[in-house]
Motif scaffolding. Sequence first.
Motif, PDB file in Angstrom:
ATOM      1  N   VAL A  23       0.829  -1.103  -0.122  1.00  8.49           N
ATOM      2  CA  VAL A  23      -0.116   0.065   0.043  1.00  8.49           C
ATOM      3  C   VAL A  23       0.794   1.263   0.166  1.00  8.49           C
ATOM      4  O   VAL A  23       1.707   1.344   0.787  1.00  8.49           O
ATOM      5  CB  VAL A  23      -0.959  -0.155   1.220  1.00  8.49           C
ATOM      6  CG1 VAL A  23      -1.491   1.489   1.319  1.00  8.49           C
ATOM      7  CG2 VAL A  23      -2.001  -1.040   0.998  1.00  8.49           C
ATOM      8  N   ALA A 116      -4.891  -0.755   4.508  1.00  8.09           N
ATOM      9  CA  ALA A 116      -4.147  -1.788   4.587  1.00  8.09           C
ATOM     10  C   ALA A 116      -4.506  -3.151   5.121  1.00  8.09           C
ATOM     11  O   ALA A 116      -4.004  -4.254   4.761  1.00  8.09           O
ATOM     12  CB  ALA A 116      -2.731  -1.088   5.329  1.00  8.09           C
ATOM     13  N   ALA A 121      -2.265  -5.778   3.239  1.00  5.50           N
ATOM     14  CA  ALA A 121      -1.161  -5.529   2.924  1.00  5.50           C
ATOM     15  C   ALA A 121      -0.032  -6.036   3.740  1.00  5.50           C
ATOM     16  O   ALA A 121       0.061  -6.366   4.995  1.00  5.50           O
ATOM     17  CB  ALA A 121      -1.038  -3.861   3.226  1.00  5.50           C
TER      18      ALA A 121
END
Length: 156
Positions: A23, A116, A121
Motif C-alpha cells: 500500500v 492496509a 497489505a
Amino acid sequence: MEQKEGRVPAPFERGTDGPKVIVAGLDGSDSSWRATAYAAGLARRQNALLAVVHVQPLLVAGAALGAPTAAITADAAEELEREARSAIGRMPEAGGLRWEFHTFHGDPYTVLAEAADGLKADAVVVGASERAGHRLAGSVAVRLVKAGHWPVTVVP
C-alpha cells in the motif's frame, strides 16, 4: 548438512517470499509521489500488487460554510488518479506492474490503516510529513509505525 534427530527441515519454496500487496499513500505532496514511485519499483521487483491509496480529508469547516467540498475533493482525487496513471505509464518496465487506485474519505491515518488491513497489505509506504505541526501531533507515518501491524517505509 547434518540433520538433528526428530527435526525435518522445511522444504524450500521458490517464489513465495516477499510481499504480495504493498500500500502506498498518495496525497499529492512531493514526498508522497516519491513514496509511490518507491513502492511501485518495489512492487514491480517483488511481483506484488501496488495499491495506491488516496485519502480525501473531510472538509468539515468548508461544508459548514456551504462550500461544495464533495465536488472539490472528488475532482482532486480524479486528477491524482490521472497523474498516477501517467507517471506509472512512463516508468521503465511498467508493463509488469500490477496496480490499482483507491480513494477514501476520512482521517488519513485511520483510512490508510483500514485500507492496509482490508487489502491484507504486507507493507505500507508513505512519504515523510512536510507539515511542521506534525512534529507536535505526530505524523501519519509515525502513527502507522506505532500501530505495528505492517512494515512501514517512510520516504523523505
